[in-house]
Design a protein around this motif. Structure first.
Motif, PDB file in Angstrom:
ATOM      1  N   ASP A 257      38.395  40.240  36.114  1.00  0.00           N
ATOM      2  CA  ASP A 257      38.485  38.920  35.480  1.00  0.00           C
ATOM      3  C   ASP A 257      39.746  38.788  34.632  1.00  0.00           C
ATOM      4  N   GLU A 258      40.166  39.868  34.006  1.00  0.00           N
ATOM      5  CA  GLU A 258      41.398  39.848  33.215  1.00  0.00           C
ATOM      6  C   GLU A 258      42.612  39.656  34.122  1.00  0.00           C
ATOM      7  N   TRP A 259      42.625  40.385  35.253  1.00  0.00           N
ATOM      8  CA  TRP A 259      43.709  40.285  36.233  1.00  0.00           C
ATOM      9  C   TRP A 259      43.811  38.860  36.773  1.00  0.00           C
ATOM     10  N   GLU A 260      42.658  38.285  37.149  1.00  0.00           N
ATOM     11  CA  GLU A 260      42.653  36.950  37.738  1.00  0.00           C
ATOM     12  C   GLU A 260      43.155  35.893  36.763  1.00  0.00           C
ATOM     13  N   ALA A 261      42.869  36.071  35.468  1.00  0.00           N
ATOM     14  CA  ALA A 261      43.287  35.087  34.465  1.00  0.00           C
ATOM     15  C   ALA A 261      44.799  35.091  34.272  1.00  0.00           C
ATOM     16  N   GLY A 262      45.414  36.272  34.303  1.00  0.00           N
ATOM     17  CA  GLY A 262      46.857  36.341  34.137  1.00  0.00           C
ATOM     18  C   GLY A 262      47.371  37.753  34.227  1.00  0.00           C
ATOM     19  N   HIS A 263      48.397  37.950  35.063  1.00  0.00           N
ATOM     20  CA  HIS A 263      48.990  39.281  35.236  1.00  0.00           C
ATOM     21  C   HIS A 263      50.480  39.151  35.561  1.00  0.00           C
ATOM     22  N   ILE A 264      51.138  40.279  35.534  1.00  0.00           N
ATOM     23  CA  ILE A 264      52.563  40.332  35.840  1.00  0.00           C
ATOM     24  C   ILE A 264      52.743  40.198  37.348  1.00  0.00           C
ATOM     25  N   ASP A 265      53.584  39.264  37.751  1.00  0.00           N
ATOM     26  CA  ASP A 265      53.859  39.070  39.174  1.00  0.00           C
ATOM     27  C   ASP A 265      54.456  40.350  39.744  1.00  0.00           C
TER      28      ASP A 265
END
Length: 108
Positions: A24-32
């Motif tokens: 859920d953390e990854w899906e919300a926002g991560h480094i491209d």
């Protein structure tokens, strides 16, 4: 060997970044371009990791990446803990992130 902490501004261009946060953390926002390997999956995902490259391991604030780097270096990988995690990457330094859900990316 003690793992080294690296500032987000000291990560080389094009370096392998391993994000050990939960789905859920990854899906919300991560480094491209980062590779998502949740901390609990690390031992079973070794084949997904770049064997010959330095890895920069990131999580939300640094706790999980610190544990991941300790485990990786014990097992022969060249891994570095990203100091301050995603908070430092995006919130403190304004570096871009992307989401998987089509919504505005954010660090959770």
């Amino acid at each position: 060997m003690d793992e080294e902490a690296v500032s987000v501004n000291d990560i080389p261009e094009g370096a392998a970044i391993i994000d050990v946060r939960e789905d859920d953390e990854w899906e919300a926002g991560h480094i491209d371009g980062a590779l998502h390997v949740p901390l609990g999956d690390l031992p079973t995902r070794l084949d997904d990791l770049p064997l010959d490259d330095d890895m920069y391991v990131i999580c939300r604030t640094g706790g999980r990446s610190h544990r991941a780097v300790a485990w990786l270096t014990t097992n022969g990988f060249d891994a570095y803990h990203v100091a301050g995690g995603m908070g430092s990457w995006n919130l403190d330094n304004g570096k871009p992130i992307v989401s998987e859900n089509g919504q505005e990316p954010w660090v959770m």
